[in-house]
Design a protein around this motif. Structure first.
Motif, PDB file in Angstrom:
ATOM      1  N   LEU A 129       0.807  -1.213   0.036  1.00 16.72           N
ATOM      2  CA  LEU A 129      -0.126   0.127   0.129  1.00 16.72           C
ATOM      3  C   LEU A 129       0.692   1.271   0.056  1.00 16.72           C
ATOM      4  O   LEU A 129       0.679   2.137  -0.864  1.00 16.72           O
ATOM      5  N   ALA A 130       1.706   1.277   0.659  1.00 20.83           N
ATOM      6  CA  ALA A 130       2.818   2.270   1.064  1.00 20.83           C
ATOM      7  C   ALA A 130       3.343   2.446  -0.427  1.00 20.83           C
ATOM      8  O   ALA A 130       3.746   3.967  -0.927  1.00 20.83           O
ATOM      9  N   ALA A 131       3.729   1.789  -1.197  1.00 22.63           N
ATOM     10  CA  ALA A 131       4.567   1.618  -2.564  1.00 22.63           C
ATOM     11  C   ALA A 131       3.329   2.195  -3.562  1.00 22.63           C
ATOM     12  O   ALA A 131       3.890   2.933  -4.594  1.00 22.63           O
ATOM     13  N   LEU A 132       2.160   2.404  -3.312  1.00 24.51           N
ATOM     14  CA  LEU A 132       1.288   2.934  -4.264  1.00 24.51           C
ATOM     15  C   LEU A 132       0.993   4.347  -3.903  1.00 24.51           C
ATOM     16  O   LEU A 132      -0.023   4.935  -4.779  1.00 24.51           O
ATOM     17  N   GLY A 133       1.601   4.845  -2.824  1.00 24.15           N
ATOM     18  CA  GLY A 133       1.408   6.138  -2.337  1.00 24.15           C
ATOM     19  C   GLY A 133       0.351   6.137  -1.048  1.00 24.15           C
ATOM     20  O   GLY A 133       0.097   7.586  -0.612  1.00 24.15           O
TER      21      GLY A 133
END
Length: 286
Positions: A39-43
């Motif tokens: 999720l963090a990698a998606l923003g």
């Protein structure tokens, strides 16, 4: 909006991703650290706990496997949420659990909706879910900007718990159609008829359904990669049977479908897609 999202599984992860695409600030938590990192990698922003995800959120969404998980998480959302928090539980759980959460939340000034979804993993990824919402009308209206980022059909179906009752009806219909499509495939193949051609005709006529549209080819190929697992449908059929008992009605076909789903699970197919009901029908026929 600032949205806290708890439960980043097969459905929750793409739903949270669509909220980010819609411009919301999403803080997510899951028992799997890998999903939080994704999720963090998606923003989005990763949270270390439920409390961490809830703090500062305007809206909290939970997408959890079953009633026990909601019963564990909901009190934390209610206790640590900001005043006038809008809490949308999108899990598929017992209607009485949703009513329990709503009563407990109301006592603390938290607005609650039960908003289970239909459409499977594909619908979650594409943002085309059908969302059935139970709760107060004004709270449903406040939630619509969030829900429209997740689905193309958002319907207020009644008070607290009503969304879960409609989802139970959805699941009994879905299970029944999977069972009948499975029987159709077995009949066609046993009769020497090409099941691909046969199901193509069915899909274009009155027998057509979303299940035939999306699943007929993978069922004929015996490809059962999970979009929605038998284990979860088994849980949902239990909810449907219990809801029928509570309402005092007889649903004989629902009972039979529930037993077929239970058989699939007993035969070791719980981790497969619910279209794997075909394996049960095949086994009945040797």
């Amino acid at each position: 909006m600032n949205i806290g999202f708890v439960g980043l599984g097969i459905m929750g992860s793409p739903m949270a991703a669509n909220l980010i695409k819609a411009g919301h600030a999403v803080t997510g938590y899951d028992v799997s650290a890998e999903r939080v990192d994704q999720l963090a990698a998606l923003g989005g922003k990763g949270a270390s706990s439920v409390v961490d995800a809830v703090g500062g959120a305007d809206v909290v969404i939970t997408m959890l496997p079953d009633s026990p998980q909601v019963e564990e998480v909901a009190p934390l959302v209610i206790e640590y949420g900001r005043p006038n928090l809008l809490y949308i539980d999108m899990s598929t759980i017992k209607p009485e659990t949703s009513r329990w959460v709503a009563r407990r939340a109301a006592a603390e000034g938290v607005r609650v909706l039960d908003a289970p979804v239909s459409g499977g993993e594909r619908g979650a990824v594409d943002g085309t879910l059908s969302i059935m919402v139970g709760g107060a009308e004004e709270d449903v209206e406040a939630a619509r900007p969030v829900l429209w980022a997740l689905g193309t059909t958002v319907v207020h179906v009644g008070p607290a718990g009503a969304g879960q009752t409609v989802k139970a009806a959805n699941q009994l219909v879905v299970g029944g159609i999977y069972g009948l499509v499975s029987e159709a495939i077995v009949l066609l193949e046993a009769s020497g008829v090409d099941p691909v051609a046969g199901l193509d005709v069915l899909a274009a006529g009155l027998a057509g359904s979303r299940i035939l549209e999306l699943k007929r080819h993978t069922m004929v190929k015996r490809e059962f990669a999970p979009g929605f697992r038998i284990d979860l449908h088994h849980k949902d059929m239990g909810i449907a049977v219990a809801a029928a008992r509570e309402a005092g009605v007889s649903l004989p076909l629902t009972g039979q479908v529930a037993q077929l789903v239970a058989a699939a699970r007993a035969q070791g197919h719980g981790s497969l897609d619910h279209s794997a009901l075909l394996k049960v029908i095949e086994r009945l026929n040797g």
